[in-house]
Design an enzyme around this catalytic site. Sequence first.
Site, mmCIF file in Angstrom:
data_model
loop_
_atom_site.group_PDB
_atom_site.id
_atom_site.type_symbol
_atom_site.label_atom_id
_atom_site.label_comp_id
_atom_site.label_asym_id
_atom_site.label_seq_id
_atom_site.Cartn_x
_atom_site.Cartn_y
_atom_site.Cartn_z
ATOM 1 N N LYS A 1 -5.829 4.045 -10.414
ATOM 2 C CA LYS A 1 -5.504 5.118 -9.461
ATOM 3 C C LYS A 1 -3.997 5.367 -9.284
ATOM 4 O O LYS A 1 -3.584 6.490 -9.044
ATOM 5 C CB LYS A 1 -6.131 4.824 -8.093
ATOM 6 C CG LYS A 1 -7.643 4.983 -8.072
ATOM 7 C CD LYS A 1 -8.164 4.811 -6.662
ATOM 8 C CE LYS A 1 -9.677 4.909 -6.617
ATOM 9 N NZ LYS A 1 -10.202 4.857 -5.242
ATOM 10 N N ASP B 1 -10.439 10.681 -1.692
ATOM 11 C CA ASP B 1 -10.958 9.583 -0.850
ATOM 12 C C ASP B 1 -10.600 9.840 0.613
ATOM 13 O O ASP B 1 -11.408 9.601 1.514
ATOM 14 C CB ASP B 1 -10.319 8.244 -1.252
ATOM 15 C CG ASP B 1 -10.885 7.706 -2.561
ATOM 16 O OD1 ASP B 1 -12.038 8.030 -2.888
ATOM 17 O OD2 ASP B 1 -10.169 6.952 -3.247
ATOM 18 N N GLY C 1 -8.000 -4.005 6.661
ATOM 19 C CA GLY C 1 -7.723 -3.995 5.224
ATOM 20 C C GLY C 1 -6.439 -3.248 4.946
ATOM 21 O O GLY C 1 -5.984 -2.441 5.781
ATOM 22 N N TYR D 1 -20.941 0.713 0.680
ATOM 23 C CA TYR D 1 -22.232 1.421 0.723
ATOM 24 C C TYR D 1 -23.357 0.652 0.026
ATOM 25 O O TYR D 1 -24.456 1.176 -0.149
ATOM 26 C CB TYR D 1 -22.119 2.853 0.185
ATOM 27 C CG TYR D 1 -21.608 2.985 -1.230
ATOM 28 C CD1 TYR D 1 -20.296 3.354 -1.459
ATOM 29 C CD2 TYR D 1 -22.438 2.766 -2.325
ATOM 30 C CE1 TYR D 1 -19.814 3.485 -2.745
ATOM 31 C CE2 TYR D 1 -21.957 2.898 -3.614
ATOM 32 C CZ TYR D 1 -20.647 3.258 -3.811
ATOM 33 O OH TYR D 1 -20.171 3.390 -5.093
ATOM 34 N N GLY E 1 -20.933 3.946 4.408
ATOM 35 C CA GLY E 1 -20.053 4.237 3.272
ATOM 36 C C GLY E 1 -20.569 5.331 2.356
ATOM 37 O O GLY E 1 -19.793 5.910 1.584
HETATM 38 P P1 ATR Z 1 -9.183 -1.102 -2.513
HETATM 39 O O1 ATR Z 1 -8.123 -0.510 -3.371
HETATM 40 O O2 ATR Z 1 -10.582 -0.735 -2.939
HETATM 41 O O3 ATR Z 1 -8.969 -0.852 -1.063
HETATM 42 P P2 ATR Z 1 -7.998 -3.714 -2.768
HETATM 43 O O4 ATR Z 1 -6.690 -3.098 -3.075
HETATM 44 O O5 ATR Z 1 -8.452 -4.838 -3.639
HETATM 45 O O6 ATR Z 1 -9.180 -2.671 -2.779
HETATM 46 O O7 ATR Z 1 -7.964 -4.179 -1.239
HETATM 47 C C1 ATR Z 1 -8.910 -5.012 -0.728
HETATM 48 C C2 ATR Z 1 -8.677 -5.272 0.773
HETATM 49 O O8 ATR Z 1 -9.760 -6.096 1.205
HETATM 50 C C3 ATR Z 1 -7.415 -6.040 1.104
HETATM 51 O O9 ATR Z 1 -6.952 -5.640 2.367
HETATM 52 C C4 ATR Z 1 -7.908 -7.494 1.151
HETATM 53 O O10 ATR Z 1 -7.138 -8.343 1.968
HETATM 54 P P3 ATR Z 1 -5.816 -9.119 1.372
HETATM 55 O O11 ATR Z 1 -4.716 -8.091 1.346
HETATM 56 O O12 ATR Z 1 -5.586 -10.199 2.342
HETATM 57 O O13 ATR Z 1 -6.213 -9.595 -0.003
HETATM 58 C C5 ATR Z 1 -9.240 -7.300 1.792
HETATM 59 N N1 ATR Z 1 -10.194 -8.400 1.525
HETATM 60 C C6 ATR Z 1 -10.863 -8.648 0.372
HETATM 61 N N2 ATR Z 1 -11.668 -9.725 0.523
HETATM 62 C C7 ATR Z 1 -11.499 -10.165 1.806
HETATM 63 C C8 ATR Z 1 -12.059 -11.234 2.587
HETATM 64 N N3 ATR Z 1 -12.963 -12.067 2.061
HETATM 65 N N4 ATR Z 1 -11.671 -11.354 3.877
HETATM 66 C C9 ATR Z 1 -10.775 -10.499 4.408
HETATM 67 N N5 ATR Z 1 -10.203 -9.481 3.730
HETATM 68 C C10 ATR Z 1 -10.554 -9.303 2.458
#
Ligand code: ATR
Length: 274
Positions: free
Chosen positions: A69, A105, A128, A215, A236
């Site tokens: 992306k 998105d 997140g 989702y 979702g």
């Molecule tokens: P996307 O681009 O789809 O949003 P991403 O860039 O991989 O996906 O982001 C994933 C988000 O989910 C991040 O905020 C991640 O937190 P970290 O920055 O601490 O890695 C969060 N995330 C993923 N698994 C998690 C978990 N088990 N508990 C809490 N946060 C989680």
Amino acid sequence: MNIDQKTNLYGVVGHPIGHTLGPTMHNAALAASGLNAVYLAFDVQDVEGLVRGMRAFGIRGMSVTIPHKSAVIPFLDQVDELAREIGAVNTISNKEGCLIGYNTDAMGALLALEAKTLVSGKRCLIVGAGGAARAIGFMLRGKGVPLRIANRSSERGAALARDLGCSFVPLSDVEQTNADLLINTTSVGMSPHTEESPVPDRILREGMTVMDIVYNPLETRLLRTANQRGCVTVDGLGMFVHQGAEQFRLWTGLEAPIETMSQAVRKVLHRGSS
Ligand code: ATR
């Protein structure tokens, strides 16, 4: 359908591409609109190559997913202002050889939310700090919604909060926040870890709006608890279908058959969970 020399080609590119529901949703939309076109999934690692391929084969439109992306941006001819601000393109439209990048998105999330509630005046907590959080954050900021970011890793969360000009709270302190609108943008709760929730149940209060971008399953543990506690919930599927509907409109200039798209995806999700 008849595939012939006039059939137009659309698709989704990413790596890996295994579980995408894009073809299900977009082929249903193309068929329902009577268009001579197909939408395929391409597992591609070479970002520059995918853009060259689009030009060479005259592919009319492409959905872009993880991990391309952001990487795709330098290879495009134009990038829409919101997509540039977010730093991510999830849609490429090929207008007579000119490749234009968009981010649907953000609009998808807003339309899904607005189908259930009014966002203006709500204090929003985004859980997140990945790509989805960025897209939703910039869209809501543009609507003047007061934001807060909660994230597991402080570094990433604080960086997004800085870009959005809002405050950051570590995920472990999320109980100290008081939000009217909570949006989970993490993958927590996604199949197979369906008993996990990104936040403690007790922060979900009656009257709050809770949205989950996951989702699969449609009713995540977060949304199930939110429902039990009297919250308004937004699943979702709404965001996925609305972002797809925006793509369809950008590519074809036609209104998208949203109900058909939603039903097609719902059918596959139900089949997967039964
Ligand atoms: P996307 O681009 O789809 O949003 P991403 O860039 O991989 O996906 O982001 C994933 C988000 O989910 C991040 O905020 C991640 O937190 P970290 O920055 O601490 O890695 C969060 N995330 C993923 N698994 C998690 C978990 N088990 N508990 C809490 N946060 C989680």
